[in-house]
Structure formats: C-alpha cells, structure tokens
Design a protein around this motif. Structure first.
Motif, PDB file in Angstrom:
ATOM      1  N   LEU A  82     -20.969  -1.186 -12.690  1.00 19.30           N
ATOM      2  CA  LEU A  82     -20.652  -0.808 -14.062  1.00 19.30           C
ATOM      3  C   LEU A  82     -20.298  -2.054 -14.874  1.00 19.30           C
ATOM      4  CD1 LEU A  82     -18.379   2.307 -13.371  1.00 19.30           C
ATOM      5  CD2 LEU A  82     -20.836   2.254 -13.742  1.00 19.30           C
ATOM      6  N   LEU A  95      -9.000   6.810 -13.644  1.00 24.90           N
ATOM      7  CA  LEU A  95      -8.314   6.697 -12.360  1.00 24.90           C
ATOM      8  C   LEU A  95      -6.811   6.600 -12.514  1.00 24.90           C
ATOM      9  CD1 LEU A  95     -10.665   4.166 -10.546  1.00 24.90           C
ATOM     10  CD2 LEU A  95     -10.225   6.510  -9.854  1.00 24.90           C
ATOM     11  N   ARG A 137       0.829  -1.211   0.000  1.00 24.35           N
ATOM     12  CA  ARG A 137       0.000   0.000   0.000  1.00 24.35           C
ATOM     13  C   ARG A 137       0.859   1.256   0.000  1.00 24.35           C
ATOM     14  NH1 ARG A 137      -3.720  -3.401   2.283  1.00 24.35           N
ATOM     15  NH2 ARG A 137      -5.674  -3.238   1.127  1.00 24.35           N
ATOM     16  N   LEU A 184     -13.513   3.878 -16.529  1.00 21.39           N
ATOM     17  CA  LEU A 184     -13.284   4.392 -15.174  1.00 21.39           C
ATOM     18  C   LEU A 184     -11.829   4.159 -14.784  1.00 21.39           C
ATOM     19  CD1 LEU A 184     -14.318   5.549 -12.485  1.00 21.39           C
ATOM     20  CD2 LEU A 184     -14.905   3.231 -11.798  1.00 21.39           C
ATOM     21  N   GLY A 241     -11.634  -5.912  -6.092  1.00 25.16           N
ATOM     22  CA  GLY A 241     -12.568  -4.811  -5.914  1.00 25.16           C
ATOM     23  C   GLY A 241     -11.939  -3.447  -6.095  1.00 25.16           C
ATOM     24  N   SER A 242     -10.621  -3.352  -5.875  1.00 19.89           N
ATOM     25  CA  SER A 242     -10.007  -2.039  -5.923  1.00 19.89           C
ATOM     26  C   SER A 242     -10.010  -1.463  -7.326  1.00 19.89           C
ATOM     27  CB  SER A 242      -8.588  -2.104  -5.392  1.00 19.89           C
ATOM     28  OG  SER A 242      -7.768  -2.776  -6.303  1.00 19.89           O
ATOM     29  N   ALA A 243     -10.012  -2.331  -8.309  1.00 30.11           N
ATOM     30  CA  ALA A 243      -9.951  -1.822  -9.671  1.00 30.11           C
ATOM     31  C   ALA A 243     -11.344  -1.716 -10.288  1.00 30.11           C
ATOM     32  CB  ALA A 243      -9.074  -2.725 -10.523  1.00 30.11           C
ATOM     33  N   ASP A 258      -6.633  -5.790  -4.625  1.00 30.50           N
ATOM     34  CA  ASP A 258      -7.682  -6.790  -4.562  1.00 30.50           C
ATOM     35  C   ASP A 258      -8.598  -6.482  -5.732  1.00 30.50           C
ATOM     36  OD1 ASP A 258     -10.253  -5.300  -3.019  1.00 30.50           O
ATOM     37  OD2 ASP A 258      -8.256  -4.513  -2.575  1.00 30.50           O
ATOM     38  N   ASN A 288     -15.750  -1.501 -10.308  1.00 29.42           N
ATOM     39  CA  ASN A 288     -17.004  -1.078  -9.700  1.00 29.42           C
ATOM     40  C   ASN A 288     -18.090  -2.044 -10.174  1.00 29.42           C
ATOM     41  OD1 ASN A 288     -19.514   0.110  -9.273  1.00 29.42           O
ATOM     42  ND2 ASN A 288     -18.706   2.184  -9.482  1.00 29.42           N
TER      43      ASN A 288
END
Lengths: 262, 258
Positions: free
Chosen positions: A123, A135, A90, A131, A116-118, A114, A120
C-alpha cells in the motif's frame, strides 16, 4: 501458585489526556517450543496411539514482573539479548497475553515495535495511514485532518503516494513514527525504531516525544543504546533472564547494568 | 465476553479494510481477476448440470435450477469453512505484530463469502430468465434464508479458524471432508430419492435443512416448511454460540501457536 490471568481496562474518554497508566502485576510469560508433533492433528493422534509423552520444551521469558508506569514517564528498558525486553513490550502492546499475572492499562496504546508492524508494503503511504487508522480506532474523518501533519512530519512529500515497499528504511521508519505519534497516543511503546533514522530525524522524533510527554503521555523504549537511555529517559528498568534486576534513575540503573556485564 | 464483542464492533473499520483488501486482491488490476473466482464454480455448475441431468434422466433446465439452488448454499458453506480456517493463520501478522480483535479475521472471510453469494444470486437471476422459470413470491424468502445460513457459516468459520491455529493439518482434513460431504448431501440428487436406509444419515446431516431453505423457494417456488426453518435456525444459533465461545476462549493463546 498460578493465578488466573486477568486483564482489565478502566474506561477513559478518548483524548482526555493525562490518564496514561500501565500496571503489570506478577506477570509471567511461558513459551512452549512446539515440535511438529504438537502442532498437527495427525501428530497428536499418532503420538497418543504410540504413547509418546507429549512434553514440549518450556521456558519462562518473563517471570514475576511487577511494574507500574505512569504518565510523564519516559521509561528505558535495557538488558542483554533474550532477557525478555521485547516480550515485555509485546505484553504491554496487548499482542501477547501473559500466562500468569495481571495486566492493566489506561489510555490508547500505540506500539511501534518494528517498522513492518505498522506498515503494509503493497500500500502507499496514504493508504497505510488509513489502514493504520482502522487498526487503531482512529476515525476516518480525524485521519483526513491528520494527513497533512503526517506528511509534514515524515518529510515524504511525493513519496507519500508511492508503495511503501519502495521506501528506504529511514523513510519507512519516519512514516511509522509519524503515524504512531500524530494520532495522539496515551502510551507509546518503542522498540529500537529510532536508531534507523538519521541525526536530523532522531532529534525531531526526540522533540516530538517530549511534546507527547508534556501532554500527559507515557513512553516506554526498549534500547541497547545506553547513552540514549541516560539522556532521554527519566526512568530505567534492567531486565535479565525475564526478571527485573533494577528499576530507578537511568544513571544508577545503567551503571549497575554495566558493572554486571563486565 | 460481551466486552470483547463490543470492542470488535469498535474496530469495525478494520473489518471493512480487510474485506476490501481481500476483494481488491482478486481483481487486482484486471477485470478478468473477478471472473477467475467465478469461473471455477460456473464450470463445475455447467459440467455437473450436463453430466448429472443425463445420468439422472432429469430435464436439464429443471435439474440446473435444482442444483444451482443447493450449490449456492454449498459455496457459502464450504468457502466459509475453508477461508475461515485460513483466516487467522493466513493473517498471522495481525495477531503477532499488533493488537486487533482477532474475531474480525474469520468474520472478514465470511463477509467475502457473502459477496460471492450476492454474485451467485445474479447468476441465478440470469439463469432463471434464460430458462423462462417463473419468478415466484417465494423468492422473497431468500434474504431470510441467506441470513440464517450466514449465522451458521459464521459459527463454523470461527470453529475452523480456532482448530487450524492449534492443528495446522486441520485444513487438509477439512478439504477432504468437504469434498465427500458435498456428494453425500442432497445437492446433485433429491433427498426423497435416497433409499430408506439412508434417511437416518440424511437426518443427521446438518446441512440438509439449510439446503432446503434455498431449494424450496428457488426450485419449487414454495416456502420451506416451518419445521425445517426452525431446525436450521436452531442449528445456526448453536453453531454461532459454540463458535464464538470456542474462539474467544482460545484467542489469547493464538500468539503462542503462530
């Protein structure tokens, strides 16, 4: 004792290639375990009035970590649960700003921490791609060109236009990996994501990673899979209690870690 | 600090995505969705206009126009503070899971508030047409008024966002303060009508000059005074400078509190 945390980025033109570098100098991360009293205004005021000493429980997740990673390295980070591996990742992903020490980097960093971090979930795969581009400072026009490659690599076909929450975990991992690796990362940070995919996908992602390395990228992988670290990585770092215990050739480091664990 | 502001600019497409997502969520799948967000302010406007014009013995059309001109600023201001306070905590995933310039989170809330203001101006134009109010040249000042107000609200949104990360009950406190602040500000009543003893409090109320920037052109058809405009611009600059400074010096600790 406490040095002022500082962060410096050496500017490099995009896609120059071969400039990936990460430098960690005396990095320390201190967590405070916050209680309700410390996180509300009411608690603070009442605590001050009642003269309750506001000492939060503290611990150092990382301390005195000095490491330097350069292009062409595939670094495997190993260690027991709670040894600071994810915290270290991190810090390198710039999500967590270290309490002390200096962090330096060159090149575009793409964390794959993880799934989920990349992504959504609401979508679709395609919307997620755009997205992701927003980002990560990937221009929209460039993403238009990368879309076919991402669809091809992730093997999602028609699912690419379906909301990601309907994906299997393997499909989501494939999309996340495709997004991170097709957008020309200089530094790729991976936290056990590869373990989700099947054998076919693991082989494919391995070859993709090797290709990135040839182009001058740097890959850092956190893994509990010791044979994987021995086979894939060309450098291994063993963390324990937030400190670097060993750093060097994967077979040596893994052997030392195994000895210690037994 | 300049470096981090420049970096935020590089991530501007993320800002567009955030604003688009927030607006899209509102009228997701239905035309009514957009109306729901307008419905509450419209109902408040209609009922307050009826009640307070009778109470104040004030011509309903004239009062309606006066109230709406101040209320437009108030909505931008109060929603900017409230949504700004939620912007970092509510979007914690963007702070704890990946790196983006966090400055963009409160900025997106303010941008959504700006879209609401634009909708409010449409309502205003319709109302002025219906009331037969004259469209004076002073209305051309409104973009400048909106610009000054936007700078002020951006600064406060940054301050509120910072405070809410460290004190989770801040937004409850904020909502109560905003509720009272609304009635203590000259939106439903005229500043001149306040008793002499209250003038000091009016002078200390920072939203008064901003209200005037909207009320003068819309209701009176006159430009706001140069002194009022300068005061508002000064307050806006102060709010923005302190907001940006507080936010940027605290953002590196956000992760530890989310």
């Amino acid at each position: 004792m406490r040095s002022a945390p500082a962060e410096r980025k050496t500017r490099t033109p995009r896609r120059a290639g071969g400039h990936a570098r990460i430098g960690l100098a005396d990095i320390g991360v201190r967590y405070r375990l916050l209680t309700e009293r410390h996180s509300t205004l009411k608690g603070r005021i009442l605590g001050a009035l009642a003269r309750v000493p506001s000492r939060a429980h503290e611990f150092w997740a990382l301390r005195h970590v000095d490491l330097e990673f350069r292009q062409g390295e595939v670094v495997g980070i190993i260690g027991a649960n709670g040894s600071g591996k994810s915290t270290l990742l991190r810090v390198m992903a710039r999500i967590l700003y270290p309490t002390e020490g200096r962090f330096e980097w060159q090149g575009e960093i793409r964390p794959l921490l993880d799934i989920g971090s990349a992504l959504n979930g609401n979508l679709t795969g395609r919307q997620n791609a755009y997205l992701y581009a927003a980002l990560n400072r990937v221009p929209r026009l460039e993403m238009d060109k990368l879309i076919p490659k991402i669809v091809d690599f992730s093997e999602l076909d028609a699912f690419f236009d379906v909301p990601v929450r309907l994906y299997s975990s393997g499909m989501a991992a494939r999309l996340a990996f495709a997004l991170a690796t097709q957008t020309r990362p200089d530094v790729l940070l991976i936290d056990e994501v590869l373990s989700v995919g099947d054998e076919h996908f693991q082989r494919k992602s391995y070859f993709r990673m090797m290709k990135l390395i040839e182009r001058g990228s740097l890959v850092v992988i956190v893994s509990h899979n010791l044979p994987f670290v021995e086979q894939v990585c060309n450098r291994a770092v063993w963390l324990s209690g937030g400190r670097v215990m060993a750093d060097g050739r994967p077979p040596d480091v893994v052997a030392e870690y195994r000895r210690q664990v037994k | 600090m300049i470096e981090r502001i420049r970096e935020a600019y590089q991530y501007r497409s993320f800002l567009y995505q955030l604003v688009y997502q927030q607006l899209d969520q509102r009228y997701h799948g239905s035309l009514l969705g957009f109306l729901w967000t307008l419905l509450m302010p419209l109902l408040i406007f209609a009922s307050f206009t009826v009640i307070f014009s009778v109470l104040n013995q004030w011509d309903m059309k004239d009062f309606g126009l006066y109230f709406l001109s101040g209320y437009l600023f108030w909505l931008l201001f109060s929603n900017g503070c409230a949504m700004g306070a939620e912007s970092v905590v509510g979007n914690a995933a963007y702070v704890t899971r990946l790196y983006v310039p966090k400055l963009l989170l409160p900025l997106a809330s303010v941008a959504v508030g700006l879209a609401d203001l634009a909708a409010g101006f449409v309502v205003l134009a319709g109302l002025m047409g219906a009331f037969g109010a004259p469209f004076s040249a002073a209305l051309l000042f409104l973009p400048a008024a909106a610009g000054i107000a936007l700078v002020f609200v951006t600064g406060l949104a940054l301050l509120c966002a910072t405070a809410n990360v460290f004190f989770r009950d801040f937004r409850h406190l904020l909502n109560s303060v905003l509720f009272l602040w609304f009635f203590f500000s000259p939106i439903l009543w005229k500043a001149e009508a306040a008793p002499p003893k209250a003038q000091l409090f009016l002078a200390l109320n920072p939203v008064v000059p901003f209200l005037s920037l909207f009320q003068q052109p819309i209701w009176k058809g006159a430009l706001p005074g140069a002194e009022t405009t300068a005061l508002a611009a000064g307050l806006a600059a102060l709010a923005l400078a302190s907001g940006v400074t507080a936010f940027l010096s605290a953002e590196r600790r956000f992760y530890y509190y989310l």
